[in-house]
Design an enzyme around this catalytic site. Structure first.
Site, PDB file in Angstrom:
ATOM      1  N   ARG A   1       0.840  -1.203   0.000  1.00 18.40           N
ATOM      2  CA  ARG A   1       0.000   0.000   0.000  1.00 18.40           C
ATOM      3  C   ARG A   1       0.866   1.241   0.000  1.00 18.40           C
ATOM      4  O   ARG A   1       1.802   1.356   0.781  1.00 18.40           O
ATOM      5  CB  ARG A   1      -0.919  -0.019   1.226  1.00 18.40           C
TER       6      ARG A   1
ATOM      7  N   ARG B   1       1.536   1.252  10.349  1.00 16.59           N
ATOM      8  CA  ARG B   1       1.150   1.599   8.982  1.00 16.59           C
ATOM      9  C   ARG B   1       2.386   1.481   8.096  1.00 16.59           C
ATOM     10  O   ARG B   1       3.312   2.291   8.197  1.00 16.59           O
ATOM     11  CB  ARG B   1       0.596   3.029   8.949  1.00 16.59           C
TER      12      ARG B   1
ATOM     13  N   GLU C   1      -7.541  -0.638  14.422  1.00 16.24           N
ATOM     14  CA  GLU C   1      -8.031  -1.709  13.553  1.00 16.24           C
ATOM     15  C   GLU C   1      -6.975  -2.797  13.343  1.00 16.24           C
ATOM     16  O   GLU C   1      -5.854  -2.536  12.928  1.00 16.24           O
ATOM     17  CB  GLU C   1      -8.425  -1.127  12.185  1.00 16.24           C
TER      18      GLU C   1
ATOM     19  N   SER D   1     -10.740  -6.747   9.620  1.00 16.72           N
ATOM     20  CA  SER D   1     -11.894  -6.088   9.018  1.00 16.72           C
ATOM     21  C   SER D   1     -12.601  -7.094   8.136  1.00 16.72           C
ATOM     22  O   SER D   1     -11.957  -7.898   7.470  1.00 16.72           O
ATOM     23  CB  SER D   1     -11.383  -4.917   8.182  1.00 16.72           C
TER      24      SER D   1
ATOM     25  N   ARG E   1       0.427  -5.449  12.505  1.00 16.11           N
ATOM     26  CA  ARG E   1      -0.447  -4.912  13.554  1.00 16.11           C
ATOM     27  C   ARG E   1      -0.736  -5.961  14.635  1.00 16.11           C
ATOM     28  O   ARG E   1      -0.880  -5.627  15.810  1.00 16.11           O
ATOM     29  CB  ARG E   1      -1.757  -4.405  12.958  1.00 16.11           C
TER      30      ARG E   1
END
Length: 442
Positions: A261, A276, A348, A351, A400
Site C-alpha cells: 500500500r 502503517r 483496527e 476487518s 499490527r
RNA sequence: GGAGGUGUCGCCUAGUCCGGUCUAUGGCGCCCGCCUGCUAAGCGGGUUGAGGGCAAACCCCUCUCGCGGGUUCAAAUCCCGCCACCUCCGCCA
C-alpha cells in the site's frame, strides 16, 4: 457493480443510498440516461443488422441483374450497420462507466455518515491496567528492538520509510501467527491458498480498488500490472468469468499473500513503528456464497476474526463502519480493533466486508442454481444462473497483530509472554530480550 | 527471450486449405419422457452464455467458435495484433 435492474426499477433507492454515503445522486441520473441511450442504440443496430442478414441470405441464390441490385443495396446497408454498431459500442461504454461509478448501497443496518460515525457493537476483554501493575508499558518499537524482533532502521536504510525487517523472534512470530491462522482456517473448512500479489488491471478494477483507493495502489512501471493491497483482489478474481456449481457454495478460502500500500493519503500518520507500512503479509479469508446466505456468512467471518483475537488474548472491540467509510464494493463492514496500550486506544487489526454481488457482477462470477420456478412443475424448471456474493475478512495482518501482542503481553523486564495458543507454534512461553542490541551503528 | 504448434457451445470432436442453408457436426456426460420385474441397455426430445423487444412468458431479434481490430454485401473460415497452453532451445530460483 450494482444490479442494473435495481437502478431501472427503483432509482430513488439508489439516490437514498448515495445520500447515506454522503455522495451525490447525480450519477444516478447519468446512469439512467445512459441506460436509455444504450437501449435505443441497441435497438437501432439490431434492426439494421437483422435486415442485413436477411438480404445477405438472398445473394448466393440470386443471378445477374438481380444479384447486382442486391449487392448495391446491401453495400449501403453495411455502412449503416457499421455506424450503428460503433454508436452502440460508444453508448455501452458510457453506460458502463456510469453504472460502475455507483457504489454498493450500504445495508440498512449500517450507520449513516462518515469515518467517525461508526457504532461500537461489542467490547471484548479489558485493556490491561499497567498503572495498577506499577510499570510504564514500552511501545512496540522499543520492545521490537529489545527482543531483536523488529529492525526499523535497516528497513528504512534498505527500502525507505514504512519498511522494516522482522528478525529473530519477530520472524518466528510471523510464521507462528500464519500457522495458527491457517490451522484455524483449516478446522473451519477453508481451503488454504498462497495467492499472487501481482495482478492484471481486471482484478484491481473488479474488486473496486481503482475507484477511490487508486492512489494507494502500486503500479508496475511499463507493465499492465498492479501490486495488491490485499489478497482479496486475487481471490475475487480467482473465479472470474466462471459459473460455479451452486451446490459447491459456500467456497471458503484462506489466502496468504504479501500486501502493498502506498499510504498516499496518510503522511504524518502512524509514522512510528509498524502500524502503517507499505508492505506486510496477511492471511485473508475470502468466501463465495449465495446472496441469500451472505449476511449470515458475514457474521460467521466476524466470528472467526474474534475467535482468532481471543486466541491471542487481546482486548478489542467490534465496530460497525458507517456508510461513508465503506469501500465502494462493501454493503457492510465490521472492524475488529485491538487495544494498543501505548496509544491508549483501539486500532483496527482486522476487518470483514460483505460485498454481496457487487464484485461478482464486475468480475462475472455466477452460480448455477436450481430454479425457484414459482408455479412451474419441477420437471420444467431450468437451472438458473445468477451472480454470487463475495465476502472477505482478515484473519491476521502480521505487523499490527505483532504490535498488539508485544504491547499487550509485555512484562516489566521487556520480555513478552506468549499467548497460550501461539506457544505450540512458537515453541516457547516467553520472548526474552536479546543480550546485545543490534541496532545500526551498534 | 527465440522457433514451431494448438485454441470450436461442461468434456472430446467435425468444419478452417477453397468465405455464403454453419441457424456450428457427432460422441460422452447431464436433464425430461417412453420402454423394460429392478439395474443396465434401447428409443425420442432437450442441454453455451449475454443482451434487447415486454408487465411477464411459450415468443421474436441481436451478439457469442481464445480476445481485439481489419478486409468483404457476407467471416469459425482470409489478414493483422494480443493472450493462454503445449513442444524444443536459451536463461534462471
Amino acid at each position: 457493480m450494482i444490479d442494473p435492474r435495481l437502478l431501472r426499477d427503483d432509482p430513488d433507492l439508489i439516490r437514498a443510498a448515495q445520500a447515506k454515503r454522503g455522495l451525490s445522486a447525480s450519477v444516478v441520473d447519468e446512469a439512467l440516461a445512459a441506460d436509455e441511450a444504450r437501449r435505443a442504440a441497441i435497438a437501432d443496430f439490431e434492426r439494421l443488422r437483422a435486415e442485413q442478414k436477411q438480404l445477405g441470405k438472398l445473394i448466393p441464390r440470386a443471378q445477374g441483374d438481380e444479384k447486382a441490385a442486391l449487392l448495391e443495396q446491401t453495400k449501403t446497408l453495411a455502412a449503416q450497420v457499421k455506424a450503428a454498431e460503433s454508436a452502440q459500442g460508444a453508448a455501452e461504454d458510457v453506460w458502463n462507466a456510469a453504472i460502475r461509478a455507483i457504489p454498493n448501497p450500504a445495508a440498512d443496518d449500517a450507520p449513516a455518515g462518515g469515518e467517525d460515525d461508526y457504532v461500537v457493537l461489542e467490547t471484548v476483554g479489558t485493556p490491561r491496567d499497567f498503572a495498577s501493575e506499577g510499570f510504564e508499558p514500552r511501545d512496540h518499537v522499543e520492545l521490537g528492538k529489545i527482543l531483536g524482533a523488529i529492525d526499523l532502521e535497516r528497513g528504512a536504510k534498505v527500502s525507505g520509510s514504512r519498511f522494516y525487517f522482522l528478525t529473530g523472534v519477530g520472524a518466528e512470530l510471523e510464521f507462528a501467527l500464519v500457522n495458527l491462522a491457517m490451522e484455524q482456517a483449516r478446522e473451519a473448512g477453508f481451503t488454504q491458498v498462497i495467492a499472487p500479489s501481482l495482478v492484471k488491471p481486471r482484478a484491481m478494477e473488479g474488486t473496486g480498488f481503482l475507484d477511490q483507493a487508486a492512489d494507494d495502489v502500486y503500479r508496475i512501471e511499463g507493465e499492465e500490472m498492479y501490486l495488491v493491497g490485499t489478497s482479496e483482489v486475487a481471490m475475487a478474481a480467482y473465479h472470474s468469468d466462471e459459473i460455479l456449481d451452486g451446490a459447491s457454495l459456500p467456497r471458503r478460502y484462506a489466502a496468504f499473500s504479501p500486501c502493498f500500500r502506498k499510504e498516499a493519503g496518510s503522511h504524518g500518520k502512524d509514522t512510528k513503528g509498524i502500524i502503517r507500512v507499505h508492505w506486510f503479509d496477511k492471511v485473508e479469508m475470502f468466501v463465495y456464497t449465495t446472496l441469500e446466505d451472505a449476511e449470515a456468512e458475514h457474521e460467521r467471518l466476524l466470528g472467526w476474526e474474534k475467535e482468532f483475537l481471543d486466541k491471542l488474548e487481546l482486548a478489542y472491540r467490534v465496530i460497525d463502519t458507517a456508510a461513508g467509510d465503506l469501500g465502494p464494493s462493501a454493503k457492510r463492514k465490521f472492524d475488529c480493533e485491538a487495544w494498543i496500550p501505548t496509544q491508549g486506544k483501539y486500532r483496527e487489526l482486522t476487518s470483514t466486508s460483505n460485498c454481496t454481488d457487487f464484485q461478482a457482477r464486475r468480475l462475472d462470477i455466477r452460480g448455477r442454481f436450481p430454479s425457484a420456478g414459482s408455479g412451474q412443475a419441477p420437471e420444467q424448471r431450468q437451472p438458473e444462473v445468477r451472480p454470487v456474493a463475495t465476502l472477505n475478512g482478515t484473519l491476521t495482518a502480521i505487523p499490527r497483530t505483532i504490535v498488539a501482542i508485544l504491547e499487550t503481553h509485555q512484562q516489566p523486564d521487556g520480555s513478552v509472554r506468549v499467548p497460550k495458543a501461539l506457544q505450540k507454534w512458537l515453541g516457547r512461553e516467553v520472548l526474552e530480550p536479546v543480550a546485545a542490541a543490534t541496532g545500526l551503528g551498534g
